[in-house]
Design an enzyme around this catalytic site. Structure first.
Site, mmCIF file in Angstrom:
data_model
loop_
_atom_site.group_PDB
_atom_site.id
_atom_site.type_symbol
_atom_site.label_atom_id
_atom_site.label_comp_id
_atom_site.label_asym_id
_atom_site.label_seq_id
_atom_site.Cartn_x
_atom_site.Cartn_y
_atom_site.Cartn_z
ATOM 1 C CG LEU A 175 -1.271 1.851 -3.695
ATOM 2 C CD1 LEU A 175 -2.536 1.553 -4.493
ATOM 3 C CD2 LEU A 175 -0.266 0.703 -3.842
ATOM 4 N N GLY B 89 4.730 4.714 -9.134
ATOM 5 C CA GLY B 89 5.417 3.470 -9.529
ATOM 6 C C GLY B 89 4.448 2.299 -9.545
ATOM 7 C CG HIS B 90 2.739 0.884 -5.875
ATOM 8 N ND1 HIS B 90 2.994 1.859 -4.946
ATOM 9 C CD2 HIS B 90 3.354 -0.235 -5.429
ATOM 10 C CE1 HIS B 90 3.730 1.359 -3.977
ATOM 11 N NE2 HIS B 90 3.972 0.095 -4.240
ATOM 12 C CD GLN C 122 7.836 -7.126 3.916
ATOM 13 O OE1 GLN C 122 7.038 -7.929 3.450
ATOM 14 N NE2 GLN C 122 8.393 -6.186 3.159
ATOM 15 C CG ASP D 16 13.684 -3.468 -2.215
ATOM 16 O OD1 ASP D 16 14.833 -3.870 -2.478
ATOM 17 O OD2 ASP D 16 13.164 -3.584 -1.107
ATOM 18 N N GLY E 138 7.911 -4.244 -9.541
ATOM 19 C CA GLY E 138 8.797 -3.158 -9.940
ATOM 20 C C GLY E 138 10.214 -3.495 -9.513
ATOM 21 N N GLY F 187 0.809 -1.218 0.000
ATOM 22 C CA GLY F 187 0.000 0.000 0.000
ATOM 23 C C GLY F 187 0.835 1.256 0.000
HETATM 24 O O1 PAF Z 1 7.690 -4.416 -1.844
HETATM 25 C C1 PAF Z 1 6.697 -4.607 -1.127
HETATM 26 O O2 PAF Z 1 5.743 -3.832 -1.181
HETATM 27 C C2 PAF Z 1 6.662 -5.828 -0.213
HETATM 28 O O3 PAF Z 1 7.938 -6.166 0.252
HETATM 29 C C3 PAF Z 1 5.960 -7.060 -0.811
HETATM 30 C C4 PAF Z 1 6.669 -7.607 -2.044
HETATM 31 C C5 PAF Z 1 4.535 -6.685 -1.180
HETATM 32 C C6 PAF Z 1 5.921 -8.170 0.231
HETATM 33 O O4 PAF Z 1 5.339 -7.750 1.413
#
Ligand code: PAF
Length: 212
Positions: A38, A41-42, A66, A158, A155, A36
């Protein structure tokens, strides 16, 4: 051309039902995983993949596994109202999957089965962010299993994460096709082991059309 009206769902059952209905109708489905908050890029990812006649599913899930102990999971921006408005205006996403933590980790976050990436123990950010890559790999594996899309679109902002997901992809031999698109990078295409094409760059869009 598909006319899209954004629908938001919160359960695994609802995502699977929608994807099954599209598949039964002979339609292809592309998946864009996100956390989210957003931005353009998204949106550019969804715009690129919405142009071929594929249905587009996006997930928004702020994944606790994570985040490291010193990273502020609670402070991560949650902007669902704004995100939904952006997607509705863009008209490029059919289904927005917004699960809660219990939907993704039904046995609890601590008790959840994890994917570990032995090839990423010390490399890249793994040293300074222990557990981060395993957390990303774990949630991506779950989301792929839930959505059951024909292609996944990422994308390259990262880039470490992008490499990680390719590694995971190859390692567990996902049936889906993986497309990575970054309009700002020089177009190129890599053909990785197992014959899985990874499309990189602006050419990604055209690769995607051929792949899907
Ligand atoms: O890049 C992200 O937004 C997150 O690391 C992902 C790939 C959705 C996993 O939680």
């Amino acid at each position: 051309m598909i006319v899209r009206k954004l629908r938001t769902v919160h359960t695994v059952a609802d995502v699977r039902a929608a994807v099954a209905a599209w598949h039964a109708a002979g339609e292809k489905v592309a998946f864009v995983p996100t956390m989210g908050n957003l931005h353009d890029g998204h949106l550019s990812l969804t715009k690129l993949v919405a142009e071929p006649d594929a249905r587009v599913v996006m997930s928004i899930f702020v994944n606790p596994t994570q985040f490291g102990p010193t990273e502020d999971f609670a402070a991560y921006p949650r902007t669902l109202v704004e995100d939904t408005a952006l997607l509705s205006a863009a008209g490029t996403v059919d289904l927005l999957f917004v699960p809660d933590t219990g939907e993704i980790y039904p046995f609890g976050v601590q008790g959840a089965a994890r994917v570990t990436l032995p090839f990423l123990r010390r490399e890249l950010d793994a040293a300074s962010r222990p557990g981060h890559f395993d957390g990303v790999a774990s949630v991506v594996a779950r989301l792929l299993n839930i959505v059951g899309a024909d292609a996944v679109v990422l994308g390259q902002k990262d880039y470490q994460q992008f490499l990680l997901i390719i590694g995971e992809w190859l390692s567990i031999r996902n049936p889906e096709k993986l497309s990575a698109i970054a309009a700002e990078r020089k177009p190129r295409m890599l053909l990785l082991p197992y014959g899985i094409p990874i499309c990189i760059g602006t050419i990604g869009y055209f690769c995607y059309q051929n792949m899907i």
